[in-house]
Design a protein around this motif. Structure first.
Motif, mmCIF file in Angstrom:
data_model
loop_
_atom_site.group_PDB
_atom_site.id
_atom_site.type_symbol
_atom_site.label_atom_id
_atom_site.label_comp_id
_atom_site.label_asym_id
_atom_site.label_seq_id
_atom_site.Cartn_x
_atom_site.Cartn_y
_atom_site.Cartn_z
ATOM 1 N N HIS A 34 -0.048 -34.483 7.290
ATOM 2 C CA HIS A 34 0.343 -34.078 8.645
ATOM 3 C C HIS A 34 1.477 -34.958 9.146
ATOM 4 O O HIS A 34 1.418 -35.497 10.254
ATOM 5 N N ASP A 43 -6.926 -32.072 10.352
ATOM 6 C CA ASP A 43 -7.525 -30.759 10.663
ATOM 7 C C ASP A 43 -9.049 -30.826 10.684
ATOM 8 O O ASP A 43 -9.699 -30.171 11.506
ATOM 9 N N HIS A 156 2.925 -28.278 13.270
ATOM 10 C CA HIS A 156 2.046 -28.885 12.265
ATOM 11 C C HIS A 156 2.362 -30.374 12.263
ATOM 12 O O HIS A 156 3.465 -30.778 11.882
HETATM 13 ZN ZN LIG Z 1 -3.199 -29.339 11.094
#
Ligand SMILES: [Zn+2]
Length: 259
Positions: A34, A43, A156
């Motif tokens: 990330h 996540d 993201h």
């Molecule tokens: Zn993510």
């Protein structure tokens, strides 16, 4: 029920919890890059933290987070995991199926990773086909923009996701390492924002983003990310799911068959 985290219950406590509700919350994530500033578990950690709060407030058992998912477009980044998609579908189904054996008929998947959505759709369909379960899943980056227009979560590891991660655990985010460069476009018109786009419309293009981007965070630059914003987003997302879980608890189950 006194406890809502399944991993902390004894089997008798879980058996009794399932007499109060047949709904289970399952957080799903992935281990994936990330950007240089966020942890690989971003996540999973966000989904887990949100799911735990939803379970606590809605009085619904929460399963341990599923940390393995499908991440073919980032798998070249060191530390990123991606399960074979057919295996992932079977594992996720089998995980939920264990709870069906003990009385679950409804599932709410709190999803932290975009690459999981296709599989979640299939698994929810499989659970309905085989057991008549009602399964819902949702993801914070789609729910939050519908609650507040200025929360444009299309990134993201960018401004919004980094803020969410800081809202969960600021010690795992190292803003001094944050970088931002756009992903190189494939052609003049085909560009990457949060997924590939052409003329502003999403164009699925299954290629490894590592080939066209060196830091790994895309979309909104991460600068200015902060824990306060993250906490507000988490609160709004959790409240949305508390209300959703309450509806799901009392929704009528479908007849499995018409004959
Ligand atoms: Zn993510």
């Amino acid at each position: 029920m006194e406890k809502t985290l399944i991993e902390e219950m004894s089997w008798t406590e879980f058996r009794d919890a399932m007499k109060e509700t047949d709904l289970i919350i399952i957080p799903v994530g992935v281990i994936e890059e990330h950007g240089c500033h966020n942890p690989l578990g971003t996540d999973t950690l966000i989904a887990e933290a949100c799911a735990r709060l939803v379970g606590e407030r809605a009085k619904v058992p929460v399963a341990p987070a599923m940390p393995f998912g499908y991440s073919a477009n980032l798998v070249s980044f060191p530390g990123t995991n991606s399960l074979d998609p057919e295996l992932y579908r079977r594992v996720l189904f089998s995980y939920a199926e264990s709870y069906v054996r003990h009385g679950a008929r409804r599932f709410l998947f709190i999803n932290g990773h975009g690459g999981n959505t296709n599989t979640l759709g299939l698994v929810c369909g499989d659970l309905f086909d085989k057991y008549g379960c009602i399964c819902l899943f949702n993801q914070w980056w789609e729910v939050l923009p519908s609650l507040r227009k200025d929360w444009d979560c299309a990134d993201h590891g960018g401004h919004f996701e980094t803020s969410m991660m800081m809202g969960v655990n600021p010690e795992l985010v190292h803003m001094e390492r944050a970088r931002a460069t756009p992903v190189n476009p494939l052609s003049a018109g085909i560009e990457y924002k949060h997924g590939w786009q052409y003329g502003g419309a999403p164009i699925p293009l299954p290629v490894d983003v590592y080939k066209v981007h060196k830091y790994g965070n895309v979309g909104n630059p991460p600068f200015g990310a902060n824990a306060e914003l993250g906490r507000q987003m988490i609160e709004a997302y959790v409240e949305f799911n508390v209300a959703l879980a309450s509806e799901l608890k009392i929704a009528e189950l479908f007849e499995k068959s018409l004959v």
